[in-house]
Design an enzyme around this catalytic site. Structure first.
Site, PDB file in Angstrom:
ATOM      1  N   SER A 131       0.838  -1.211   0.000  1.00 56.58           N
ATOM      2  CA  SER A 131       0.000   0.000   0.000  1.00 56.58           C
ATOM      3  C   SER A 131       0.869   1.255   0.000  1.00 56.58           C
ATOM      4  O   SER A 131       0.496   2.272  -0.573  1.00 56.58           O
ATOM      5  CB  SER A 131      -0.910   0.010   1.235  1.00 56.58           C
ATOM      6  OG  SER A 131      -1.726  -1.129   1.217  1.00 56.58           O
ATOM      7  N   GLY A 362     -26.904 -23.488  -3.147  1.00 55.98           N
ATOM      8  CA  GLY A 362     -26.750 -24.654  -2.273  1.00 55.98           C
ATOM      9  C   GLY A 362     -25.493 -25.461  -2.584  1.00 55.98           C
ATOM     10  O   GLY A 362     -24.519 -24.929  -3.138  1.00 55.98           O
ATOM     11  N   GLU A 386      -4.357  -2.964  -7.414  1.00 55.83           N
ATOM     12  CA  GLU A 386      -4.470  -1.504  -7.705  1.00 55.83           C
ATOM     13  C   GLU A 386      -4.953  -0.744  -6.479  1.00 55.83           C
ATOM     14  O   GLU A 386      -5.721   0.215  -6.566  1.00 55.83           O
ATOM     15  CB  GLU A 386      -5.350  -1.247  -8.929  1.00 55.83           C
ATOM     16  CG  GLU A 386      -4.608  -1.630 -10.196  1.00 55.83           C
ATOM     17  CD  GLU A 386      -5.276  -1.185 -11.469  1.00 55.83           C
ATOM     18  OE1 GLU A 386      -5.862  -0.079 -11.476  1.00 55.83           O
ATOM     19  OE2 GLU A 386      -5.192  -1.933 -12.453  1.00 55.83           O
TER      20      GLU A 386
HETATM   21  C1  LIG Z   1      -3.092 -11.614  -7.408  1.00 54.74           C
HETATM   22  C2  LIG Z   1      -2.391 -10.299  -7.246  1.00 54.74           C
HETATM   23  C3  LIG Z   1      -1.950  -9.620  -8.365  1.00 54.74           C
HETATM   24  C4  LIG Z   1      -1.253  -8.411  -8.232  1.00 54.74           C
HETATM   25  N1  LIG Z   1      -0.754  -7.785  -9.343  1.00 54.74           N
HETATM   26  C5  LIG Z   1       0.063  -6.710  -9.192  1.00 54.74           C
HETATM   27  C6  LIG Z   1       0.721  -6.134 -10.328  1.00 54.74           C
HETATM   28  O1  LIG Z   1       0.526  -6.550 -11.479  1.00 54.74           O
HETATM   29  N2  LIG Z   1       1.571  -5.087 -10.125  1.00 54.74           N
HETATM   30  C7  LIG Z   1       1.817  -4.592  -8.882  1.00 54.74           C
HETATM   31  O2  LIG Z   1       2.600  -3.648  -8.769  1.00 54.74           O
HETATM   32  N3  LIG Z   1       1.189  -5.109  -7.788  1.00 54.74           N
HETATM   33  C8  LIG Z   1       0.335  -6.160  -7.916  1.00 54.74           C
HETATM   34  N4  LIG Z   1      -0.280  -6.708  -6.820  1.00 54.74           N
HETATM   35  C9  LIG Z   1       0.012  -6.162  -5.503  1.00 54.74           C
HETATM   36  C10 LIG Z   1      -1.173  -5.402  -4.904  1.00 54.74           C
HETATM   37  O3  LIG Z   1      -1.348  -4.173  -5.543  1.00 54.74           O
HETATM   38  C11 LIG Z   1      -0.904  -5.288  -3.385  1.00 54.74           C
HETATM   39  O4  LIG Z   1      -1.087  -6.587  -2.854  1.00 54.74           O
HETATM   40  C12 LIG Z   1      -1.820  -4.293  -2.704  1.00 54.74           C
HETATM   41  O5  LIG Z   1      -1.525  -2.972  -3.102  1.00 54.74           O
HETATM   42  C13 LIG Z   1      -1.706  -4.378  -1.178  1.00 54.74           C
HETATM   43  O6  LIG Z   1      -0.387  -4.414  -0.746  1.00 54.74           O
HETATM   44  P1  LIG Z   1       0.080  -5.566   0.287  1.00 54.74           P
HETATM   45  O7  LIG Z   1      -0.414  -6.863  -0.219  1.00 54.74           O
HETATM   46  O8  LIG Z   1       1.517  -5.402   0.522  1.00 54.74           O
HETATM   47  O9  LIG Z   1      -0.720  -5.267   1.622  1.00 54.74           O
HETATM   48  P2  LIG Z   1      -0.318  -4.216   2.756  1.00 54.74           P
HETATM   49  O10 LIG Z   1      -0.045  -2.880   2.159  1.00 54.74           O
HETATM   50  O11 LIG Z   1       0.728  -4.817   3.631  1.00 54.74           O
HETATM   51  O12 LIG Z   1      -1.684  -4.108   3.554  1.00 54.74           O
HETATM   52  C14 LIG Z   1      -2.057  -5.012   4.621  1.00 54.74           C
HETATM   53  C15 LIG Z   1      -3.380  -4.491   5.194  1.00 54.74           C
HETATM   54  O13 LIG Z   1      -3.187  -3.180   5.740  1.00 54.74           O
HETATM   55  C16 LIG Z   1      -4.131  -2.273   5.155  1.00 54.74           C
HETATM   56  N5  LIG Z   1      -3.519  -0.956   5.039  1.00 54.74           N
HETATM   57  C17 LIG Z   1      -2.267  -0.649   4.587  1.00 54.74           C
HETATM   58  N6  LIG Z   1      -2.067   0.678   4.621  1.00 54.74           N
HETATM   59  C18 LIG Z   1      -3.214   1.234   5.093  1.00 54.74           C
HETATM   60  C19 LIG Z   1      -3.644   2.555   5.341  1.00 54.74           C
HETATM   61  N7  LIG Z   1      -2.867   3.618   5.083  1.00 54.74           N
HETATM   62  N8  LIG Z   1      -4.896   2.751   5.838  1.00 54.74           N
HETATM   63  C20 LIG Z   1      -5.718   1.682   6.087  1.00 54.74           C
HETATM   64  N9  LIG Z   1      -5.352   0.400   5.877  1.00 54.74           N
HETATM   65  C21 LIG Z   1      -4.135   0.184   5.376  1.00 54.74           C
HETATM   66  C22 LIG Z   1      -4.449  -2.886   3.809  1.00 54.74           C
HETATM   67  O14 LIG Z   1      -5.681  -2.420   3.295  1.00 54.74           O
HETATM   68  C23 LIG Z   1      -4.488  -4.369   4.152  1.00 54.74           C
HETATM   69  O15 LIG Z   1      -5.735  -4.658   4.749  1.00 54.74           O
HETATM   70  C24 LIG Z   1      -1.031  -7.877  -6.939  1.00 54.74           C
HETATM   71  C25 LIG Z   1      -1.536  -8.537  -5.819  1.00 54.74           C
HETATM   72  C26 LIG Z   1      -2.191  -9.738  -5.955  1.00 54.74           C
HETATM   73  C27 LIG Z   1      -2.698 -10.432  -4.726  1.00 54.74           C
END
Ligand SMILES: Cc1cc2nc3c(=O)[nH]c(=O)nc-3n(C[C@H](O)[C@H](O)[C@H](O)COP(=O)(O)OP(=O)(O)OC[C@H]3O[C@@H](n4cnc5c(N)ncnc54)[C@H](O)[C@@H]3O)c2cc1C
Length: 404
Positions: A131, A362, A386
Site C-alpha cells: 500500500s 446450495g 491496484e
Molecule cells: C493476485 C495479485 C496480483 C497483483 N498484481 C500486481 C501487479 O501486477 N503489479 C503490482 O505492482 N502489484 C500487484 N499486486 C500487488 C497489490 O497491488 C498489493 O497486494 C496491494 O496494493 C496491497 O499491498 P500488500 O499486499 O503489501 O498489503 P499491505 O499494504 O501490507 O496491507 C495489509 C493491510 O493493511 C491495510 N492498510 C495498509 N495501509 C493502510 C492505510 N494507510 N490505511 C488503512 N489500511 C491500510 C491494507 O488495506 C491491508 O488490509 C497484486 C496482488 C495480488 C494479490
C-alpha cells in the site's frame, strides 16, 4: 437494458462476448485447475482487437477510449477475469508510456501494444512496499546512456508472459517519494529474471511472479516522463485504470448472477423451481440492483473521462506533445475520488454477489463442477490489487477533506 447505444460500443460488447463464450468458457476450468497461463485466450483477444480498443487509430487501435476497454473487460470477466488479464495488465503497463511518454516512445511501443503482439505488465509492488508505494527499494543508477537496476518486485500479474514491464524504481533514494521514476524493461534484458510464482486462492489463470533485477542495464531512453515523476504518473494512471477493475468486478458479479438464475430456474424443491420462492427471488432482485448501480457508476465515469482523454490523445499526436500535457491544457477534473469509489463499490459488490450466489444455489455451488466457487475465489482480488479497498477509502477521504 443496454446503456450504451453507439454502434461501435455495441460491437465491442458483441465481440468480447463471443471471445468469452466461445474461447474462454471451454478453457477456464482446465487452466484454473492447472494454475497455468492460457496462450489461446490471449491470442483470441488480440485477434478480436481488444488490446487496442483504447488506443488511437494512428497506432492501430480503435480510438474508442476507456469506456470501450471497460465494456470488453466486463464481458470477458463474466466468464474469467484471469484469462482477460493480459489485456488488463497491458493497458496498465502501457498507459504510463502512452500518457507521459514522448512521441517517439509512443511511436516505438504503441503499435505492438495495440495489436497485442507484445504484452505489457506493471511493476510497482515490492515485498515491503505494498500500500505504501513510497517505500520501494529497487534502485536505478544512471551510467552513461543506461540505468543499472537492482532490486525486486512482488506479485506482478502476467509475470513471465509479458514482453515489457513498466517498473517503478528509485533514481534518487535521498529524495524519497520524489525520487521515484518509471522505466520500461524488456523481457530478456540481461540481469532481469523471474523469481517465485505465487500459488493463489483465485486468479489462477493469470501468472503472478516476482521480478528480480541484478545489475540490469536498461537504456536511459526507456525512462518515462522524467526522473522523479514516478508517483505523479502512478496517481494519474490509477485514476484511469481503476474503473477497469470496477468493470471486471461488475462483469464477474453479472456472470455469477447469470449462472445462478439459470440454475435456480431448473432446480426444483418442494415441487417448484427454487427461483419461485419469494425469499430467493427478492435476494436476486437486491443483488441485481447493486450490480446495475455499479455498472451505471463505472460507465458514467468512463464516458466523462473519455471526452478529454480522446481529445488529448488526438491533440498529442497532431502536435507532437505528450497526452499528459494535452490533458493538462484541457483542465479537466481529477478523477481520483470517482475512480476509487467505483473500484470500492464494484469490488465489494462482486464479493458479496459471488458469496450470496453460493448460498442461493446450495451444495452444488460448493463443488468444482459448478463455476460459482471460482467466481468467489476470483472476486477477492478485485478488492486488493491496484490498491486495497482501505486505500480506496483513503483516496475518497482525502478528496473530501480537500473539497471541504
Ligand atoms: C493476485 C495479485 C496480483 C497483483 N498484481 C500486481 C501487479 O501486477 N503489479 C503490482 O505492482 N502489484 C500487484 N499486486 C500487488 C497489490 O497491488 C498489493 O497486494 C496491494 O496494493 C496491497 O499491498 P500488500 O499486499 O503489501 O498489503 P499491505 O499494504 O501490507 O496491507 C495489509 C493491510 O493493511 C491495510 N492498510 C495498509 N495501509 C493502510 C492505510 N494507510 N490505511 C488503512 N489500511 C491500510 C491494507 O488495506 C491491508 O488490509 C497484486 C496482488 C495480488 C494479490
Amino acid at each position: 437494458m443496454n446503456y450504451f447505444t453507439t454502434e461501435a460500443e455495441a460491437k465491442v460488447i458483441e465481440t468480447a462476448r463471443r471471445v468469452a463464450q466461445e474461447v474462454f468458457k471451454p478453457l477456464r476450468a482446465k487452466y484454473d485447475d492447472a494454475e497455468e497461463y492460457c496462450p489461446q485466450a490471449t491470442q483470441a483477444m488480440a485477434k478480436a482487437g481488444i488490446f487496442g480498443l483504447w488506443l488511437p487509430k494512428e497506432y492501430g487501435g480503435a480510438g474508442l477510449g476507456i469506456t470501450a476497454l471497460s465494456l470488453a473487460f466486463e464481458e470477458l470477466s463474466k466468464v474469467c477475469i484471469g484469462l482477460s488479464l493480459p489485456a488488463g495488465t497491458s493497458a496498465l503497463g502501457g498507459m504510463p508510456m502512452f500518457f507521459w511518454g514522448m512521441p517517439e516512445q509512443r511511436a516505438k511501443w504503441a503499435p505492438d501494444l495495440a495489436s497485442g503482439k507484445k504484452l505489457w505488465a506493471f511493476a510497482l509492488s515490492e515485498a515491503q512496499a505494498g500500500s505504501d508505494a513510497t517505500a520501494i527499494k529497487t534502485t536505478a543508477k544512471l551510467d552513461g546512456d543506461y540505468y543499472i537496476l537492482n532490486g525486486s518486485k512482488h506479485y506482478i500479474s502476467t509475470g513471465g508472459e509479458a514482453d515489457f514491464y513498466t517498473v517503478a524504481v528509485s533514481t534518487n533514494p535521498e529524495r524519497g517519494a520524489r525520487g521515484i521514476s518509471l522505466i520500461v524493461v524488456e523481457k530478456g534484458t540481461p540481469g532481469f529474471t523471474f523469481g517465485k510464482k505465487e500459488r493463489k486462492m483465485g486468479l489462477r489463470t493469470n501468472p503472478t511472479y516476482d521480478l528480480i533485477f541484478r545489475d540490469c542495464r536498461v537504456p536511459a531512453a526507456n525512462l518515462i516522463g522524467g526522473e522523479g515523476k514516478g508517483l505523479l504518473i502512478v496517481q494519474e494512471l490509477f485514476d484511469y485504470s481503476r474503473p477497469g477493475i470496477a468493470a471486471q468486478a461488475i462483469g464477474l458479479a453479472q456472470g455469477a448472477l447469470d449462472e445462478t438464475v439459470k440454475f435456480l430456474k431448473i432446480r426444483r424443491q418442494f415441487d417448484q423451481p427454487v427461483i419461485a420462492f419469494q425469499s430467493i427471488g427478492h435476494e436476486l432482485a437486491d443483488l441485481t440492483a447493486q450490480v446495475e448501480a455499479g455498472r451505471a457508476l463505472v460507465y458514467k465515469i468512463t464516458s466523462e473521462m473519455d471526452k478529454n482523454f480522446i481529445a488529448a490523445s488526438t491533440a498529442a499526436i497532431a502536435s507532437n506533445t505528450t497526452v499528459h500535457d494535452e490533458l493538462k491544457k484541457l483542465k479537466g477534473p481529477r478523477w481520483t475520488k470517482y475512480s476509487a469509489a467505483a473500484k470500492l463499490f464494484c469490488s465489494d459488490t462482486a464479493m458479496k454477489v459471488a458469496d450470496r450466489c453460493i448460498n442461493l444455489c446450495g451444495g452444488i455451488a460448493y463443488t468444482r463442477d459448478f463455476p460459482l466457487e471460482k467466481y468467489a475465489r476470483d472476486a477477492k482480488v478485485t478488492q486488493i490489487y491496484e490498491g486495497t479497498n482501505h486505500i480506496q477509502k483513503n483516496e475518497i477521504m482525502s478528496a473530501l477533506i480537500k473539497e471541504g
